[in-house]
Design a protein around this motif. Structure first.
Motif, mmCIF file in Angstrom:
data_model
loop_
_atom_site.group_PDB
_atom_site.id
_atom_site.type_symbol
_atom_site.label_atom_id
_atom_site.label_comp_id
_atom_site.label_asym_id
_atom_site.label_seq_id
_atom_site.Cartn_x
_atom_site.Cartn_y
_atom_site.Cartn_z
ATOM 1 N N LYS A 51 7.461 8.907 -10.700
ATOM 2 C CA LYS A 51 7.049 7.759 -11.284
ATOM 3 C C LYS A 51 7.538 7.860 -12.963
ATOM 4 O O LYS A 51 7.948 6.866 -13.515
ATOM 5 C CB LYS A 51 5.509 7.467 -11.370
ATOM 6 C CG LYS A 51 5.238 7.123 -9.552
ATOM 7 C CD LYS A 51 3.646 6.707 -9.513
ATOM 8 C CE LYS A 51 3.267 6.257 -8.306
ATOM 9 N NZ LYS A 51 1.823 6.000 -8.090
ATOM 10 N N HIS B 175 7.139 -1.478 -6.109
ATOM 11 C CA HIS B 175 6.668 -1.038 -7.362
ATOM 12 C C HIS B 175 7.470 -1.504 -8.481
ATOM 13 O O HIS B 175 6.874 -2.203 -9.555
ATOM 14 C CB HIS B 175 6.692 0.534 -7.351
ATOM 15 C CG HIS B 175 5.656 1.048 -6.356
ATOM 16 N ND1 HIS B 175 6.190 1.126 -4.999
ATOM 17 C CD2 HIS B 175 4.570 1.577 -6.502
ATOM 18 C CE1 HIS B 175 5.220 1.775 -4.418
ATOM 19 N NE2 HIS B 175 4.337 2.038 -5.098
ATOM 20 N N ASN C 74 -7.865 1.948 1.027
ATOM 21 C CA ASN C 74 -7.299 2.149 -0.204
ATOM 22 C C ASN C 74 -7.089 1.073 -1.307
ATOM 23 O O ASN C 74 -7.239 1.013 -2.440
ATOM 24 C CB ASN C 74 -5.583 2.450 0.246
ATOM 25 C CG ASN C 74 -5.443 3.703 0.763
ATOM 26 O OD1 ASN C 74 -6.280 4.760 0.761
ATOM 27 N ND2 ASN C 74 -4.573 3.874 1.330
ATOM 28 N N ARG D 156 2.726 4.599 -1.244
ATOM 29 C CA ARG D 156 2.497 5.073 -2.450
ATOM 30 C C ARG D 156 3.895 5.664 -3.100
ATOM 31 O O ARG D 156 3.989 6.097 -4.053
ATOM 32 C CB ARG D 156 1.530 6.483 -2.028
ATOM 33 C CG ARG D 156 0.362 6.351 -1.887
ATOM 34 C CD ARG D 156 -0.651 7.486 -1.699
ATOM 35 N NE ARG D 156 -0.694 8.236 -3.021
ATOM 36 C CZ ARG D 156 -0.460 9.362 -3.196
ATOM 37 N NH1 ARG D 156 0.217 10.361 -2.259
ATOM 38 N NH2 ARG D 156 -0.434 9.937 -4.353
ATOM 39 N N THR D 157 4.916 5.788 -2.062
ATOM 40 C CA THR D 157 6.309 6.219 -2.414
ATOM 41 C C THR D 157 6.783 4.983 -3.304
ATOM 42 O O THR D 157 6.753 3.824 -3.023
ATOM 43 C CB THR D 157 6.937 6.233 -1.149
ATOM 44 O OG1 THR D 157 6.441 7.240 -0.447
ATOM 45 C CG2 THR D 157 8.581 6.798 -1.629
ATOM 46 N N ASN E 74 0.813 -1.321 0.085
ATOM 47 C CA ASN E 74 0.041 -0.023 0.366
ATOM 48 C C ASN E 74 0.907 1.074 -0.090
ATOM 49 O O ASN E 74 0.338 2.477 0.104
ATOM 50 C CB ASN E 74 -0.891 0.129 1.142
ATOM 51 C CG ASN E 74 -2.198 -0.837 0.885
ATOM 52 O OD1 ASN E 74 -3.133 -0.567 0.388
ATOM 53 N ND2 ASN E 74 -2.289 -1.987 1.365
ATOM 54 N N SER F 118 -8.835 1.243 -4.947
ATOM 55 C CA SER F 118 -8.100 0.988 -6.036
ATOM 56 C C SER F 118 -8.293 -0.218 -6.898
ATOM 57 O O SER F 118 -8.243 -0.226 -8.202
ATOM 58 C CB SER F 118 -6.440 1.102 -5.779
ATOM 59 O OG SER F 118 -6.088 -0.245 -5.117
#
Length: 343
Positions: A154, A67, A324, A44-45, A42, A328
């Motif tokens: 990103k 990611h 979240n 976001r960074t 979860n 999503s």
């Protein structure tokens, strides 16, 4: 970034501590591990996992939720839990159920080790980067991360990662994988036919048939033989539990998978197979575990269903992270073939 992501050392220590009444402590470890997995999923960074070596079992749970997941020619990735009387956990049943050609089912039951580019082809890694580029890649991405804007992060990170990505054996237009000689994907059709069967017993019979078919087709059946041998040595109860999980894996969210993992880990910690597997594989290393039951035909549906029995305690996950996830509708796990090819 590391040469080894695994929890095997801790498992061996647990086996030594079993008789001192520390099972509760082991279960607490699993609670924290699964909560960490969900937290990583979860974030976001932008995060990175560089699998430049062994990535096994619990280590997959730390690498999977980044990611950007980097495989190199040194990457060796596996979920070998059925060989120690446990089950593929850390949310990986979602991953395994989505792999092409029944590769996930095969990995869950055999503990087969994916290597190098195969980790990208399976959709686990997002990029394949030769190891001699890693230090320069780390330096460049570090400079990008100095930007304060997340959107800029990103976009620029994607550009930097693509510069270092080696797509040899992947069609630049379609993303189609042309597996090298040492790739398990050369056996994809045989694996898919064998591991599409409904039960573990049927899978093993079908696998023997596919070994003969591959041989008649002029292929070395060695990798298929290794899968069959691994299943003969794995815990029968674990394999049947794992097959039931992987067949329904795509129906659950990541949080639901982790909550079920927590419940099932409790049952496995109270089952003698887990400690017997650790003893045989990691401590005495005689590789001769005595499973209970010892034969597949003696594992009943009731024994398997027991691992889905509620335990009176659930894995509590942060409400904001759950929100979240629901909003999503996705997670950072295995990506589609088109996403992998364009990564």
């Amino acid at each position: 970034m590391g040469r080894r992501f695994a929890r095997v050392g801790m498992c061996a220590q647990w086996c030594c501590n079993t008789k001192t009444g520390r099972k509760r402590r082991h279960w607490i470890f699993f609670r924290q591990e699964y909560k960490t997995n969900f937290h990583l999923a979860n974030l976001r960074t932008p995060t990175f996992s560089v699998m430049d070596g062994l990535t096994l079992g619990g280590g997959v749970g730390y690498a999977l939720y980044a990611h950007y997941r980097i495989a190199t020619e040194n990457t060796v990735l596996a979920m070998p839990e059925c060989t120690i009387g446990f089950f593929p956990d850390v949310g990986t049943m979602k991953l395994l159920s989505k792999m092409p050609h029944q590769m996930g089912t095969m990995m869950a039951l055999t503990g087969h080790r994916l290597r190098g580019r195969d980790v990208l082809a399976a959709g686990i890694a997002t990029h394949f980067v030769p190891s001699f580029h890693l230090m320069d890649m780390q330096r460049r991405t570090g400079l990008v991360m100095e930007f304060a804007d997340l959107v800029a992060h990103k976009k620029l990170l994607g550009q930097v990662m693509f510069e270092y990505c080696d797509l040899e054996h992947f069609n630049s237009r379609t993303g189609q994988y042309d597996p090298p000689e040492d790739s398990v994907f050369r056996y994809a059709a045989y694996i898919e036919r064998a591991f599409s069967s409904s039960t573990v017993e049927e899978i093993m019979k079908a696998l023997v048939q596919q070994i003969h078919t591959a041989q008649n087709d002029g292929l070395d059946p060695g990798p298929l033989n290794e899968m069959h041998e691994a299943m003969l040595k794995a815990c029968p109860l674990s394999m049947k539990v794992a097959l039931k999980r992987v067949r329904s894996g795509d129906q659950l969210s990541l949080s639901e998978h982790l909550k079920l993992d927590f419940q099932m880990a409790h049952h496995f910690l109270n089952n003698p197979n887990f400690y017997e597997g650790i003893r045989a594989r990691l401590i005495d290393k005689d590789n001769n575990p005595v499973w209970t039951p010892a034969k597949l035909e003696d594992v009943t549906p009731t024994m398997v269903d027991h691992f889905w029995k509620p335990i009176g305690e659930t894995l509590e996950l942060p409400s904001q992270q759950l929100h979240n996830e629901a909003k999503s509708g996705k997670w950072w796990g295995v990506r589609s073939r088109s996403e992998v090819s364009s990564a």
